[in-house]
Motif scaffolding. Structure first.
Motif, PDB file in Angstrom:
ATOM      1  N   ASP A 147      56.576  28.216  81.195  1.00 24.73           N
ATOM      2  CA  ASP A 147      55.733  28.302  80.177  1.00 24.73           C
ATOM      3  C   ASP A 147      54.580  27.373  79.693  1.00 24.73           C
ATOM      4  O   ASP A 147      54.879  26.482  79.034  1.00 24.73           O
ATOM      5  N   LEU A 148      53.411  28.225  80.344  1.00 27.06           N
ATOM      6  CA  LEU A 148      52.793  27.756  80.498  1.00 27.06           C
ATOM      7  C   LEU A 148      52.108  27.430  78.895  1.00 27.06           C
ATOM      8  O   LEU A 148      52.206  28.574  77.880  1.00 27.06           O
ATOM      9  N   PRO A 149      50.907  26.830  78.313  1.00 25.19           N
ATOM     10  CA  PRO A 149      50.492  26.507  76.851  1.00 25.19           C
ATOM     11  C   PRO A 149      49.629  28.051  76.956  1.00 25.19           C
ATOM     12  O   PRO A 149      49.921  29.022  76.004  1.00 25.19           O
ATOM     13  N   GLU A 150      49.496  28.427  77.729  1.00 27.62           N
ATOM     14  CA  GLU A 150      48.042  29.411  78.019  1.00 27.62           C
ATOM     15  C   GLU A 150      48.274  30.926  77.860  1.00 27.62           C
ATOM     16  O   GLU A 150      48.670  32.491  76.973  1.00 27.62           O
ATOM     17  N   ALA A 210      51.830  31.561  73.630  1.00 30.12           N
ATOM     18  CA  ALA A 210      51.226  31.880  72.331  1.00 30.12           C
ATOM     19  C   ALA A 210      51.301  33.572  72.352  1.00 30.12           C
ATOM     20  O   ALA A 210      51.487  34.243  71.381  1.00 30.12           O
ATOM     21  N   ILE A 211      50.982  33.638  73.469  1.00 32.02           N
ATOM     22  CA  ILE A 211      51.081  35.325  73.499  1.00 32.02           C
ATOM     23  C   ILE A 211      52.675  35.419  73.481  1.00 32.02           C
ATOM     24  O   ILE A 211      52.676  36.809  72.688  1.00 32.02           O
ATOM     25  N   ARG A 212      53.619  35.211  74.131  1.00 26.99           N
ATOM     26  CA  ARG A 212      54.753  35.486  74.025  1.00 26.99           C
ATOM     27  C   ARG A 212      55.496  35.261  72.811  1.00 26.99           C
ATOM     28  O   ARG A 212      55.947  35.573  72.017  1.00 26.99           O
ATOM     29  N   GLN A 213      54.957  34.628  72.081  1.00 31.55           N
ATOM     30  CA  GLN A 213      55.173  33.844  70.765  1.00 31.55           C
ATOM     31  C   GLN A 213      55.522  35.088  69.778  1.00 31.55           C
ATOM     32  O   GLN A 213      55.726  35.871  69.083  1.00 31.55           O
ATOM     33  N   VAL A 249      52.662  46.794  72.911  1.00 28.42           N
ATOM     34  CA  VAL A 249      51.911  47.712  74.538  1.00 28.42           C
ATOM     35  C   VAL A 249      50.773  46.466  74.899  1.00 28.42           C
ATOM     36  O   VAL A 249      50.306  45.548  75.799  1.00 28.42           O
ATOM     37  N   THR A 250      50.170  46.644  73.306  1.00 25.88           N
ATOM     38  CA  THR A 250      48.549  45.827  73.546  1.00 25.88           C
ATOM     39  C   THR A 250      48.918  44.091  73.996  1.00 25.88           C
ATOM     40  O   THR A 250      48.181  43.348  74.550  1.00 25.88           O
ATOM     41  N   GLU A 251      50.069  43.456  73.667  1.00 25.51           N
ATOM     42  CA  GLU A 251      50.308  42.186  73.566  1.00 25.51           C
ATOM     43  C   GLU A 251      50.773  41.889  75.441  1.00 25.51           C
ATOM     44  O   GLU A 251      50.241  40.957  76.421  1.00 25.51           O
ATOM     45  N   GLU A 252      51.379  43.068  75.607  1.00 27.24           N
ATOM     46  CA  GLU A 252      52.569  42.920  76.776  1.00 27.24           C
ATOM     47  C   GLU A 252      50.980  42.843  77.894  1.00 27.24           C
ATOM     48  O   GLU A 252      51.667  42.676  79.173  1.00 27.24           O
ATOM     49  N   TYR A 253      49.927  43.328  77.250  1.00 26.51           N
ATOM     50  CA  TYR A 253      49.168  44.393  78.541  1.00 26.51           C
ATOM     51  C   TYR A 253      48.407  42.914  78.932  1.00 26.51           C
ATOM     52  O   TYR A 253      48.125  42.372  80.066  1.00 26.51           O
ATOM     53  N   ARG A 254      47.980  42.360  77.071  1.00 26.40           N
ATOM     54  CA  ARG A 254      46.833  40.885  77.674  1.00 26.40           C
ATOM     55  C   ARG A 254      48.182  39.823  78.157  1.00 26.40           C
ATOM     56  O   ARG A 254      47.544  39.034  78.990  1.00 26.40           O
ATOM     57  N   LEU A 255      49.425  39.737  78.237  1.00 23.21           N
ATOM     58  CA  LEU A 255      50.238  38.749  78.695  1.00 23.21           C
ATOM     59  C   LEU A 255      50.422  38.761  80.080  1.00 23.21           C
ATOM     60  O   LEU A 255      49.921  38.280  81.063  1.00 23.21           O
ATOM     61  N   SER A 256      50.747  40.527  80.750  1.00 23.22           N
ATOM     62  CA  SER A 256      50.614  40.386  82.347  1.00 23.22           C
ATOM     63  C   SER A 256      49.236  40.478  83.084  1.00 23.22           C
ATOM     64  O   SER A 256      48.470  39.790  83.957  1.00 23.22           O
ATOM     65  N   ARG A 257      48.151  40.306  82.178  1.00 21.76           N
ATOM     66  CA  ARG A 257      46.606  40.211  82.318  1.00 21.76           C
ATOM     67  C   ARG A 257      45.957  38.505  82.551  1.00 21.76           C
ATOM     68  O   ARG A 257      46.001  38.091  83.397  1.00 21.76           O
ATOM     69  N   GLU A 258      47.093  38.073  81.398  1.00 27.36           N
ATOM     70  CA  GLU A 258      46.789  36.148  81.830  1.00 27.36           C
ATOM     71  C   GLU A 258      47.708  35.853  82.642  1.00 27.36           C
ATOM     72  O   GLU A 258      46.984  34.973  83.346  1.00 27.36           O
ATOM     73  N   VAL A 259      48.796  36.607  83.099  1.00 25.60           N
ATOM     74  CA  VAL A 259      49.570  35.904  84.588  1.00 25.60           C
ATOM     75  C   VAL A 259      48.982  35.845  85.707  1.00 25.60           C
ATOM     76  O   VAL A 259      48.930  35.502  86.489  1.00 25.60           O
ATOM     77  N   ALA A 260      48.175  37.175  86.089  1.00 24.24           N
ATOM     78  CA  ALA A 260      47.312  37.733  87.000  1.00 24.24           C
ATOM     79  C   ALA A 260      46.220  36.514  87.065  1.00 24.24           C
ATOM     80  O   ALA A 260      46.308  36.400  87.942  1.00 24.24           O
ATOM     81  N   ARG A 261      45.913  36.455  85.774  1.00 25.70           N
ATOM     82  CA  ARG A 261      44.710  35.113  86.234  1.00 25.70           C
ATOM     83  C   ARG A 261      45.642  34.386  86.548  1.00 25.70           C
ATOM     84  O   ARG A 261      44.505  33.967  87.553  1.00 25.70           O
ATOM     85  N   ILE A 262      45.817  33.568  85.759  1.00 26.64           N
ATOM     86  CA  ILE A 262      46.552  31.991  86.588  1.00 26.64           C
ATOM     87  C   ILE A 262      47.049  32.420  88.224  1.00 26.64           C
ATOM     88  O   ILE A 262      46.791  31.238  88.980  1.00 26.64           O
TER      89      ILE A 262
END
Length: 862
Positions: A161-164, A167-170, A249-262
């Protein structure tokens, strides 16, 4: 090693079984590709590593090797720029890093233990043990990649549960709650319930929708995602729910994009370690294969084979091959242990005997053991088993008849034997089953002997089975050949599967045929065809077998007698030890009494000296000193006589034991070895430090004789004498008993026979009063380089320190250390005060922190 030989000996089947003991799939794949090595150094290394691993398993100190998922396919991508991995792939790398670090930690602990007990470790840590520790310690350090992965992924394989991401998960959680609330509002509306097919939400394409009756279409605004097959139900997503689902859908895409970056950044941080990962994987797979062999060996009660010596000098009695209680590993409980020995002067073993007796199994067992040994694996046999490393193993076992190639049985054998003869060298192992069979017996026997001649010239190690009587005679006429047979029970007509070395065996074909149902008339007719010479040979073989069994019984009786003798010797040694312990106890008791006596005498002496120093030397005080000296001599003499009586009692008991067991001379010699020596003669050590004031009224008693160097006085207390052949100068103290005197030589007092004494000529009788100092610091005692006072009381510690300083001064020791510990500092303070007051101490200081710090003091003597 060709594949045909491996298949005949069923090596791949056994290799697959051992591979099942690997901890990783990659280790298993590597082991399944292994073939026996012909390099002696490589085999020696594999066996050394495996032997330590097996010993560690049996002592619960084996290397820590855990399983890990396959990582080989990931390594080529690890070094590519911009490459990324999913969470499961990173988890596989995480598990591999943990395995490597666990092995490195085990190696570090082993080396730390060895360094903390360096003296013992140098004696006990074998080359093999150090080799395995070094192999594990040579694994690359993957602690940094492990820490990087653990910062992103936990040990259960989940993304942290990383800080970055928090917020998206919440935000996603809030949107899901909104969607559920909106859908529940529709489902709970009483006006809409008649329009709905179900009161529960339904998922279509990952979105929550309502199951609406088709006849109410248009009553609720939204998007229809699907229609049921009957057309009676529409799956509709209301407009307000559509908006929130779009947000989801938008937030989940944002989450997957952030995970891919990490994960991409994590892969980039691991990229510099790609080479370390590859090297560590190769080494970990190698250790996994070594550990698999050891674990298989532990499960099957195996032992690693030893190497034969070179056959020169003292190694002549070491066999080329020795299999002790060898069990074929694929026969399981049905395997009958066999013993097989091929001496250094022999290169060929000819095994004969009946069918179904185990001849072929013996050959296969020996050859399979050679393959196991050269793979670095243990053997299901007892210790010590011996096997060399062969550069080639060739076998002709079984029926090689082939219709496709138009080969008869004999042709197939000849083809195999021709290939074997071309490849055989002095380091080869050749196995020939039923040599000379499949053709005319006379011609087959001739060819068999010619083949054996060629193999003897090549000096290969050869194991042969046959039924040809001519080959039995061949084994007797060639010194490099040894006959052997499989044992056969004449009463039950069944094999025992034992190998009888040195005795050829009969085929028992007629007996076996009769037992298997062949008509008795045919059996009798066959017996009439057997030549008389053949019968004579059979009788000879039976006689040799009987002699061999008689020799076995004799050997067993001899071993039993040796065991009884060893037990008697053990009891004698135990009794001797008990006597020595009793002698030590008596000495300790005598020393305790002397220490008490000397302590009291020392106190009295100090009082007398103090009185003398405080006042004038009067006749009364002189008489008092002489009286004290006389009393002290009497007490010491009484203690010495008591000690001598106790010592004689111990000698008598030891002499009785020696006479009972026929060891009198040796025991008498051992009991007379105590005491110090002066001038090459034996004597006693001195007593604990005691100062004695002695006033001599005259240099000699009345009476003397004239010598070349002046007057030679008669023996009396105070007379100077020469002791022994080396003319050591000493002074007579008093007469011990008839014919012997107690003399003082420097700091040593001892009893010497009068025959060994020569009086020193003198020219003047006058002598002044002298002070003699007698001490227990005998010539045999040495100061310690490190004096340990831990656990001692104050008085005991001070006495030990005083004695150490005296010994160091006498022996010329320049410095030593005192271990007094820290504690409350009482012993430390007492030691420093004693050192400061000692005239022989030049300086003292605490040790360095790594050497003990304030718990240890270094002392330098002046």
């Amino acid at each position: 090693m060709n594949q045909r030989t491996l298949d005949i000996l069923e090596y791949p089947r056994l290799r697959e079984e051992i591979a099942g003991f690997c901890m990783s799939e990659e280790g298993k794949s590597s082991l399944l590709a292994r073939v026996p090595s012909a390099d002696p150094e490589e085999v020696r290394t594999l066996k050394a590593l495996g032997r330590v691993w097996l010993s560690g398993i049996r002592s619960d100190s084996a290397p820590s090797l855990a399983a890990w998922p396959p990582v080989r396919p990931l390594l080529p991508r690890l070094g590519l720029e911009g490459a990324s991995f999913d969470v499961q792939e990173f988890y596989a790398l995480l598990r591999f890093c943990e395995t490597v670090e666990s092995l490195r930690s085990w190696a570090a602990r082993r080396k730390e233990t060895a360094s903390s007990h360096q003296r013992d470790a140098l004696a006990s840590l074998s080359f093999s043990d150090a080799l395995l520790s070094d192999e594990a310690a040579s694994l690359p350090d993957l602690s940094v990649p492990l820490a990087e992965i653990l910062r992103i992924i936990d040990k259960s394989g989940e993304l942290r549960d990383l800080p970055e991401l928090r917020a998206i998960r919440q935000g996603i959680l809030r949107i899901r709650q909104d969607i559920e609330r909106l859908v529940h509002r529709y489902l709970a509306d009483d006006n809409l319930k008649p329009m709905l097919q179900s009161s529960l939400p339904t998922l279509r394409d990952g979105r929550q929708v309502l199951a609406l009756r088709a006849n109410f279409k248009g009553r609720i605004k939204g998007i229809v995602h699907e229609v049921s097959q009957s057309g009676q139900t529409l799956y509709l997503e209301p407009e307000d729910v559509v908006d929130r689902n779009n947000d989801l859908v938008t937030e989940e895409y944002r989450l997957s994009r952030e995970v891919a970056r990490i994960l991409r950044e994590l892969a980039s941080r691991l990229s510099p370690f790609a080479g370390d990962f590859s090297d560590a994987l190769d080494r970990a797979i190698f250790l996994d294969c070594v550990g698999a062999g050891a674990r298989w060996g532990n499960a099957n009660l195996c032992a690693y084979a030893e190497e034969p010596q070179d056959g020169t000098g003292s190694a002549d009695d070491v066999p080329v091959i020795r299999l002790k209680q060898a069990r074929h590993p694929l026969l399981r409980p049905r395997a009958v242990p066999i013993d097989l020995v091929l001496s250094p002067g022999s290169r060929m073993l000819i095994v004969t005997g009946p069918n179904t007796g185990g001849k072929t199994v013996t050959l296969k067992t020996a050859a399979l053991f050679a393959l196991l040994n050269q793979s670095g694996w243990p053997l299901p046999a007892a210790e010590p088993s011996v096997l060399p490393v062969f550069d080639y193993i060739g076998c002709d076992i079984g029926d090689e008849q082939s219709l496709d190639q138009s080969l008869s049985t004999f042709s197939g054998h000849m083809k195999n034997i021709s290939e074997i003869l071309r490849s055989a060298t002095p380091r080869s192992l050749v196995l020939l089953d039923e040599l000379g069979s499949g053709t005319d017996p006379q011609e087959g026997g001739a060819i068999a002997m010619a083949v054996l001649d060629a193999l003897l010239v090549a000096r290969s190690v050869v194991l042969v089975t046959t039924h040809h009587g001519v080959l039995k005679n061949y084994g007797y006429t060639h010194p490099a050949c040894v006959n052997a047979s499989v044992d056969f029970d004449q009463n039950t007509l069944s094999p025992t599967y034992r190998i009888l070395m040195g005795v050829p065996g009969e085929s028992h074909a007629l007996d076996i045929a009769s037992r298997n149902g062949l008509d008795s008339r045919i059996i009798e007719q066959a017996r009439t065809y057997i030549l008389e010479e053949r019968a004579d040979v059979s009788a000879l073989i039976r006689g040799l077998t009987a002699k061999h069994e008689e020799l076995d019984r004799f050997e067993q009786n001899r071993k039993k007698e040796e065991q009884q003798l060893r037990e008697k010797r053990r009891k004698n040694d135990l009794r001797e030890l008990q006597l020595r312990q009793k002698e030590v106890e008596l000495r300790e008791q005598g020393c305790g009494r002397l220490e008490k006596l000397l302590a009291e005498s020392r106190s009295q002496l100090e009082n007398l000296v103090r009185e003398i120093r405080e006042g004038e030397l009067t006749r009364e005080k002189t008489v008092q000193v002489k009286s004290w000296m006389k009393e002290l001599d009497s007490l010491v003499s009484a203690e010495r006589d008591s000690f001598a009586e106790e010592k004689n009692a111990v000698k008598d008991a030891r002499r009785e034991t020696s006479e009972r067991h026929g060891l009198e001379a040796r025991e008498e010699s051992a009991s007379a070895s105590a005491g110090a020596t002066v001038g090459g003669r034996k004597g006693k050590p001195g007593r604990r430090e005691t100062r004695r004031l002695r006033e001599a009224d005259s240099a000699f008693p009345q009476g003397s004789r004239q010598g070349p160097g002046g007057a030679i006085p008669e023996f009396a207390p105070g007379v100077e004498v020469y002791v022994g052949e080396r003319k050591t100068r000493a002074t007579l103290v008093r007469e011990a008993k008839k014919g012997s005197w107690i003399v003082s030589a420097g700091t040593i007092r001892l009893t010497v026979s009068e025959d060994e004494l020569t009086a020193v000529p003198v020219s003047s009788p006058g002598r002044a009063p002298v002070v003699e100092v007698h001490t227990e610091l005998g010539g045999e005692e040495s100061p310690a380089f490190e004096l340990r006072l831990l656990g001692m009381r104050h008085d005991e510690a001070m006495k030990a320190l005083e004695k150490q300083l005296d010994l160091a001064a006498m022996k010329g020791l320049q410095g030593f250390s005192v271990v007094h510990g820290k504690g409350h500092g009482v012993l430390q303070t007492a030691v420093h005060e004693a050192l400061a007051a000692s005239p022989v101490v030049q300086e003292f200081h605490f040790a360095r922190p790594e050497e003990g710090g304030t718990g240890k003091t270094w002392v330098t003597l002046g």
